[in-house]
Design a protein around this motif. Structure first.
Motif, PDB file in Angstrom:
ATOM      1  N   LYS A 157      65.487  32.692  32.143  1.00  0.00           N
ATOM      2  CA  LYS A 157      64.511  32.911  33.210  1.00  0.00           C
ATOM      3  C   LYS A 157      64.223  31.623  33.970  1.00  0.00           C
ATOM      4  N   MET A 158      64.133  30.530  33.246  1.00  0.00           N
ATOM      5  CA  MET A 158      63.897  29.247  33.892  1.00  0.00           C
ATOM      6  C   MET A 158      65.112  28.809  34.702  1.00  0.00           C
ATOM      7  N   ARG A 159      66.289  28.966  34.137  1.00  0.00           N
ATOM      8  CA  ARG A 159      67.508  28.600  34.859  1.00  0.00           C
ATOM      9  C   ARG A 159      67.652  29.441  36.132  1.00  0.00           C
ATOM     10  N   GLU A 160      67.308  30.713  36.022  1.00  0.00           N
ATOM     11  CA  GLU A 160      67.399  31.615  37.169  1.00  0.00           C
ATOM     12  C   GLU A 160      66.451  31.178  38.284  1.00  0.00           C
ATOM     13  N   GLN A 161      65.204  30.850  37.932  1.00  0.00           N
ATOM     14  CA  GLN A 161      64.246  30.426  38.941  1.00  0.00           C
ATOM     15  C   GLN A 161      64.625  29.074  39.542  1.00  0.00           C
ATOM     16  N   TYR A 162      65.126  28.183  38.726  1.00  0.00           N
ATOM     17  CA  TYR A 162      65.556  26.873  39.231  1.00  0.00           C
ATOM     18  C   TYR A 162      66.689  27.038  40.232  1.00  0.00           C
ATOM     19  N   ASP A 331      53.889  20.050  36.162  1.00  0.00           N
ATOM     20  CA  ASP A 331      55.004  19.415  36.872  1.00  0.00           C
ATOM     21  C   ASP A 331      56.214  20.338  36.924  1.00  0.00           C
ATOM     22  N   ILE A 332      56.505  21.016  35.810  1.00  0.00           N
ATOM     23  CA  ILE A 332      57.650  21.938  35.776  1.00  0.00           C
ATOM     24  C   ILE A 332      57.443  23.086  36.751  1.00  0.00           C
ATOM     25  N   PHE A 333      56.262  23.674  36.763  1.00  0.00           N
ATOM     26  CA  PHE A 333      56.006  24.774  37.685  1.00  0.00           C
ATOM     27  C   PHE A 333      56.076  24.303  39.133  1.00  0.00           C
ATOM     28  N   GLY A 334      55.724  23.052  39.380  1.00  0.00           N
ATOM     29  CA  GLY A 334      55.905  22.502  40.719  1.00  0.00           C
ATOM     30  C   GLY A 334      57.371  22.386  41.076  1.00  0.00           C
ATOM     31  N   ARG A 335      58.193  21.965  40.139  1.00  0.00           N
ATOM     32  CA  ARG A 335      59.635  21.835  40.374  1.00  0.00           C
ATOM     33  C   ARG A 335      60.312  23.191  40.559  1.00  0.00           C
ATOM     34  N   LEU A 336      59.690  24.226  40.012  1.00  0.00           N
ATOM     35  CA  LEU A 336      60.254  25.574  40.139  1.00  0.00           C
ATOM     36  C   LEU A 336      59.722  26.313  41.360  1.00  0.00           C
ATOM     37  N   GLY A 337      58.838  25.666  42.123  1.00  0.00           N
ATOM     38  CA  GLY A 337      58.318  26.286  43.344  1.00  0.00           C
ATOM     39  C   GLY A 337      57.170  27.237  43.123  1.00  0.00           C
ATOM     40  N   TYR A 338      56.593  27.243  41.917  1.00  0.00           N
ATOM     41  CA  TYR A 338      55.505  28.165  41.622  1.00  0.00           C
ATOM     42  C   TYR A 338      54.135  27.612  42.023  1.00  0.00           C
ATOM     43  N   MET A 339      54.024  26.313  42.150  1.00  0.00           N
ATOM     44  CA  MET A 339      52.732  25.736  42.485  1.00  0.00           C
ATOM     45  C   MET A 339      52.937  24.374  43.134  1.00  0.00           C
ATOM     46  N   GLU A 340      51.917  23.928  43.861  1.00  0.00           N
ATOM     47  CA  GLU A 340      51.943  22.589  44.444  1.00  0.00           C
ATOM     48  C   GLU A 340      51.317  21.611  43.459  1.00  0.00           C
ATOM     49  N   ARG A 341      51.676  20.353  43.583  1.00  0.00           N
ATOM     50  CA  ARG A 341      51.216  19.350  42.627  1.00  0.00           C
ATOM     51  C   ARG A 341      49.894  18.711  43.033  1.00  0.00           C
ATOM     52  N   LYS A 342      49.344  19.091  44.156  1.00  0.00           N
ATOM     53  CA  LYS A 342      48.114  18.445  44.627  1.00  0.00           C
ATOM     54  C   LYS A 342      46.875  19.273  44.344  1.00  0.00           C
ATOM     55  N   GLY A 343      46.999  20.337  43.551  1.00  0.00           N
ATOM     56  CA  GLY A 343      45.823  21.066  43.098  1.00  0.00           C
ATOM     57  C   GLY A 343      45.111  21.860  44.160  1.00  0.00           C
ATOM     58  N   SER A 344      45.836  22.686  44.913  1.00  0.00           N
ATOM     59  CA  SER A 344      45.210  23.461  45.993  1.00  0.00           C
ATOM     60  C   SER A 344      45.070  24.935  45.639  1.00  0.00           C
ATOM     61  N   GLY A 345      45.216  25.285  44.358  1.00  0.00           N
ATOM     62  CA  GLY A 345      45.209  26.694  43.957  1.00  0.00           C
ATOM     63  C   GLY A 345      43.927  27.427  44.271  1.00  0.00           C
ATOM     64  N   PHE A 346      42.753  26.832  43.946  1.00  0.00           N
ATOM     65  CA  PHE A 346      41.471  27.488  44.213  1.00  0.00           C
ATOM     66  C   PHE A 346      41.314  27.765  45.712  1.00  0.00           C
ATOM     67  N   LYS A 347      41.690  26.786  46.507  1.00  0.00           N
ATOM     68  CA  LYS A 347      41.565  26.923  47.958  1.00  0.00           C
ATOM     69  C   LYS A 347      42.457  28.044  48.475  1.00  0.00           C
ATOM     70  N   LYS A 348      43.674  28.132  47.931  1.00  0.00           N
ATOM     71  CA  LYS A 348      44.591  29.191  48.372  1.00  0.00           C
ATOM     72  C   LYS A 348      44.056  30.576  48.014  1.00  0.00           C
ATOM     73  N   ILE A 349      43.452  30.678  46.819  1.00  0.00           N
ATOM     74  CA  ILE A 349      42.909  31.967  46.393  1.00  0.00           C
ATOM     75  C   ILE A 349      41.863  32.459  47.377  1.00  0.00           C
ATOM     76  N   THR A 350      40.940  31.578  47.743  1.00  0.00           N
ATOM     77  CA  THR A 350      39.847  31.987  48.637  1.00  0.00           C
ATOM     78  C   THR A 350      40.326  32.159  50.068  1.00  0.00           C
ATOM     79  N   GLU A 351      41.143  31.247  50.560  1.00  0.00           N
ATOM     80  CA  GLU A 351      41.572  31.325  51.954  1.00  0.00           C
ATOM     81  C   GLU A 351      42.434  32.558  52.210  1.00  0.00           C
ATOM     82  N   THR A 352      43.240  32.953  51.221  1.00  0.00           N
ATOM     83  CA  THR A 352      44.047  34.167  51.380  1.00  0.00           C
ATOM     84  C   THR A 352      43.139  35.389  51.500  1.00  0.00           C
ATOM     85  N   TYR A 353      42.063  35.405  50.715  1.00  0.00           N
ATOM     86  CA  TYR A 353      41.101  36.507  50.812  1.00  0.00           C
ATOM     87  C   TYR A 353      40.410  36.507  52.172  1.00  0.00           C
ATOM     88  N   TYR A 354      39.996  35.330  52.632  1.00  0.00           N
ATOM     89  CA  TYR A 354      39.308  35.245  53.915  1.00  0.00           C
ATOM     90  C   TYR A 354      40.168  35.817  55.051  1.00  0.00           C
TER      91      TYR A 354
END
Length: 485
Positions: A157-162, A331-354
């Motif tokens: 699964k990891m190899r596939e996503q990479y 860091d791994i999830f950032g390398r796999l494209g699942y998340m950004e490394r600058k910690g913007s997850g909370f902001k994305k959750i709310t802004e997507t709802y808005y």
């Protein structure tokens, strides 16, 4: 002056007088402050903040310094400052957050580490003590070497996503640079959590769709439930899939486009689940990540509060700095494209709802944390409202909830493509819907890409059997179709 001290204190306690015969009454707060985010003790002030004053501030200051040195180990950093307010003498003891955790209170042959829980200082539970020990060693759980060998586990699964994200194959040597195994072939805990058949049993994901607004009916009244185990990538994909399976998408077809009105914003669900899986406390045994879906909301619950000891409900969501409990996983999830490394997850959750078409102020996502857990609540955007209340009218319009529509969205999300390509495919579907007919120029206009790039996207959709050619509209025209069972 003293009000400024209180306002600036991260955490604070008030003591009318200095207890020297029973110093544990205040030294436990020194331990808790050093083990957490720091804090301040005010001597000569009651809990209701009435200033009483101290009789001998010099003697009290000497006793405070002596008792901290004798009974707190290791010795914490602190500043003790005398203050005078309304003609009364006070002492302000500010304790800095420590790096050599845990900081223990020791007396009568007993050593106890304390943490803050609400407005109290309490003995640290075993799992918190483990965290403090790791912090004191400048180590994190995910970086520790496990008992498992790399050769005994698969990472398909990891190899596939990479491959999907980078376009390159994941060679074995990358597992060391990703800190998933050591030079002897032993997996780190991060590596164990990302193995297809993860041996870390308590990393499971429990999902339940309840019938109603609470759990009062028990599992008998659950409409759907599932338990997932394995790689964190599997948990992420299955968790998002479970939510999609248990929600509906209302839509409005217009002359040139289609307005989507899902129960929940997929991006918000994705970000919240990534946060739960990556930032949860894996030292808490016997506790898993849970997704609970009710008629009016869904909650995602994970073990462990904020890594920095703060409470998320007291923070500005738009300005939360990234403190990572599991930096290797992040860091791994950032390398796999699942998340950004600058910690913007909370902001994305709310802004997507808005930005959702059917969003209302009372549906703002909610965040809650305490010392042992973190929870995100996302509200059903369509619950309890008519279509007209969701910013559209239904006169002479085709409003529907279709299983084919949901099935196509799910299939697009599973395309063997980069996230950017998947997002473009979703944009095309959002504009065209099931009935819309389109060609390369239409796709190029929607995605702001070249006609060549639009043709490549069409080919991906064709290969996935999500579109089919149509006749009577000229050459190279297509429309979406539901995936085959």
């Amino acid at each position: 002056m003293i009000n400024r001290w209180i306002a600036e204190a991260t955490e604070c306690d008030f003591k009318v007088a200095l207890e020297t015969k029973k110093p544990k009454s205040w030294l436990k707060s020194v331990s808790a402050f050093a083990n957490g985010v720091g804090g301040t003790l005010f001597f000569g002030i009651r809990d209701d903040r009435e200033i009483i004053g101290l009789e001998d501030v010099q003697a009290d200051a000497e006793a405070i310094s002596r008792l901290i040195k004798e009974r707190i180990t290791p010795f914490p950093d602190f500043i003790l400052v005398p203050e005078r307010e309304n003609g009364k003498d006070l002492l302000v003891l500010t304790v800095s957050p420590g790096r050599a955790t845990p900081y223990y209170y020791k007396a009568d042959g007993v050593m106890e580490a304390y943490i803050r829980m609400g407005n109290e200082s309490v003995i640290a539970p075993n799992y918190v003590l483990n965290q403090l020990l790791l912090k004191g060693m400048n180590r994190t759980y995910d970086a520790l070497i496990s008992e498992y060998d790399f050769k005994d586990y698969a990472f398909s699964k990891m190899r596939e996503q990479y491959k999907t994200w980078t376009g390159n194959s994941m060679e074995d040597k990358l597992f060391e640079s990703f800190e998933m195994r050591d030079t002897n072939g032993r997996l780190t805990n991060a590596g164990a959590l990302l193995a297809d058949q993860s041996p870390v049993r308590h990393s499971r994901l429990f999902c339940t769709r309840w019938n109603g607004l609470d759990k009062s009916g028990g599992m008998v009244d659950a409409l759907d439930s599932a338990e997932y185990s394995g790689s964190l990538i599997i948990l992420l994909n299955e968790g998002v899939g479970f939510v999609k399976r248990n929600m509906k998408t209302r839509w409005k077809k217009t002359a040139n486009s289609r307005i989507e009105m899902p129960d929940y914003c997929e991006r918000s669900v994705f970000e919240a689940l990534v946060n739960a899986l990556i930032h949860r406390d894996y030292t808490v045994l016997g506790s898993e990540v849970h997704i609970d879906i009710y008629d009016d909301r869904l909650t995602i619950h994970s073990p462990g509060g904020m890594a920095d000891g703060t409470r998320i409900q007291e923070r500005d969501i738009s300005n939360v700095s990234s403190t990572r409990r599991n930096p290797v996983l992040a860091d791994i999830f950032g390398r796999l494209g699942y998340m950004e490394r600058k910690g913007s997850g909370f902001k994305k959750i709310t802004e997507t709802y808005y930005a959702a078409h059917n969003y209302r102020d009372e549906l703002e996502p909610k965040f809650y944390s305490d010392a042992s857990s973190f929870q995100v609540t996302l509200y059903n955007l369509n619950y309890g409202t008519s279509v007209s209340a969701a910013k559209v009218t239904i006169e002479d319009e085709n409003i529907a909830i279709t299983s084919d529509h949901v099935a196509i969205e799910v299939a697009i999300g599973k395309l063997n493509a980069t996230q950017a390509t998947i997002d473009k495919a979703k944009a095309v579907f959002a504009n065209m819907g099931i009935d819309g007919v389109f060609g390369r120029s239409d796709v190029a206009a929607i995605t702001n890409d070249s006609v060549t790039a639009a043709g490549n996207l069409i080919n991906k959709l064709k290969n996935a059997e999500l579109i089919e050619p149509v006749s009577g509209f000229g050459k190279g025209k297509y429309k979406f179709v539901a995936p085959k069972e």
